[in-house]
Design an enzyme around this catalytic site. Sequence first.
Site, PDB file in Angstrom:
ATOM      1  N   TYR B 103       0.836  -1.195   0.000  1.00 40.30           N
ATOM      2  CA  TYR B 103       0.000   0.000   0.000  1.00 40.30           C
ATOM      3  C   TYR B 103       0.874   1.249   0.000  1.00 40.30           C
ATOM      4  CZ  TYR B 103      -4.262  -2.590   1.248  1.00 40.30           C
ATOM      5  OH  TYR B 103      -5.346  -3.427   1.248  1.00 40.30           O
ATOM      6  N   TYR B 142      -0.897  -9.699   0.626  1.00 38.19           N
ATOM      7  CA  TYR B 142       0.133  -9.189   1.541  1.00 38.19           C
ATOM      8  C   TYR B 142       0.020  -9.863   2.902  1.00 38.19           C
ATOM      9  CZ  TYR B 142      -3.653  -6.004   3.091  1.00 38.19           C
ATOM     10  OH  TYR B 142      -4.832  -5.475   3.539  1.00 38.19           O
ATOM     11  N   ARG B 152      -3.391 -11.724   3.610  1.00 35.54           N
ATOM     12  CA  ARG B 152      -4.688 -11.300   3.103  1.00 35.54           C
ATOM     13  C   ARG B 152      -4.838 -11.735   1.652  1.00 35.54           C
ATOM     14  NH1 ARG B 152      -8.084  -7.752   4.362  1.00 35.54           N
ATOM     15  NH2 ARG B 152      -9.387  -9.486   3.802  1.00 35.54           N
ATOM     16  N   HIS B 155      -7.544  -8.186  -2.641  1.00 35.55           N
ATOM     17  CA  HIS B 155      -8.824  -7.521  -2.409  1.00 35.55           C
ATOM     18  C   HIS B 155      -8.741  -6.041  -2.751  1.00 35.55           C
ATOM     19  CE1 HIS B 155      -6.541  -6.940   1.341  1.00 35.55           C
ATOM     20  NE2 HIS B 155      -7.180  -5.779   1.438  1.00 35.55           N
ATOM     21  N   HIS B 157     -10.655  -2.504  -1.418  1.00 35.58           N
ATOM     22  CA  HIS B 157     -11.553  -1.909  -0.428  1.00 35.58           C
ATOM     23  C   HIS B 157     -12.563  -0.995  -1.125  1.00 35.58           C
ATOM     24  CE1 HIS B 157      -9.135  -3.017   3.186  1.00 35.58           C
ATOM     25  NE2 HIS B 157      -8.138  -2.986   2.340  1.00 35.58           N
TER      26      HIS B 157
END
Lengths: 196, 231
Positions: B103, B142, B152, B155, B157
């Site tokens: 991120y 990640y 995770r 995905h 958000h």
Amino acid sequence: MALKQTPSQTVGPYFAYGLTPTQYGYDLPSIAGPELATEETDGQPIRIVGQVFDGQGQPIGDAMIEIWQADAQGRYAHPADSRNPNATFRGFGRCGTGTDPRNRFVFETVKPGPTGDGSAPHTTVIVFMRGMLTHAYTRLYFSDEAEANAADPVLASVPEDRRDTLIAKREDTAAGVVYRFDIHMQGDRETVFFEV
Amino acid sequence: MSTAPRDWTAHPPYLYAGYKSTTLRGPTKPLIPLKQSLSEMTGPVFGQDCLGPLDHDLTRNGRKNGEPLGERIVVTGRVLDEAGRPVRNTLVEVWQANAAGRYVHKVDQHDAPLDPNFFGGGRCVTDEEGNYRFHSIKPGAYPWGNHHNAWRPNHIHFSLFGPTIATRLVTQMYFPGDPLLPLDPIFLGTPEGARERLISNFAIDVTEPGFALGYVFDIVLRGPAATPMEA
Ligand SMILES: [Fe+2]
């Protein structure tokens, strides 16, 4: 109902550059931030300040708080409210708790007026964070509205010993009127959350 | 108009032991019922005017000196209410990791490269039929600290408003066939029978030839309450 609701998922720890980018210094203008009002906005300027505490009493540094409120005349900037609201006042704010050294959220706004349905002046507060798979709704009332608060049907529906968690405490400071509203996720002083 | 209640057979509970951070952060006392008033029958209205020209195109809105790396994707779908009606002109915000699973967020310390040409945040507003559409890069998986060797699944958000604050929804979209899904406490914290709604579908007819793979993710917000409010 024909369709089923899409489940909620956590906002996670990395929402800031998507949802609160200006506040956190990312190169994308935010759609909403902690400042709801400007000097031109009609009404009494106030600051809403608080921390969000976890079950061990530690302030949470990666929560996101949203607020939704009426203008100083109690009108919402929404088509369901036909009373022609203050055109420059949207009434929506968003603040992450990660930019303040004490992990506070700080909103600059005006005090909402009574909406005219018998409720005391209040602001809707929505809480999101890593560790919450679904957001939580609460309400902020004002400590200097004791009479209106005593007549408020929502406050009346809350057990008396928990009502206090919904009342923001007024402090008159050199910088103006501040309402302190801490949110306790758990513990003896757990904030009242609503099934909205 | 008041809104149908949250369907707790769809939404995850506040406390779910598998997702450890819920333990100290989820409310423990029962929610107190609140009869919806004007405060809950209203909510912020965001239209096209809050959008920048590239907000819907994450393959372009973070470019500095070239194109972002990774598999280009189109993510599209309809935002509907429970009655099947389109939710028009509503804001859809998205954020995600880059192709390497990193991120842009300053707190993300995962040892995977940042992509100088990928920001990972975007938004758009649904059209008259409730459609939204983004271009992006498929996000990478990640690791996270929930348990040993926790990762995770891929995905994106999502954050939506719908017509009122009662229809507010923050969720995550997953990808079909991801082997990490059955191991992910955030996905598994969602009630069985509902969590499958979080998985997008690959669609060849949405796929753009020679350019980007297509995924469809429809989103259903709370609908109108079954009985009208008393006057
Ligand atoms: Fe994530």
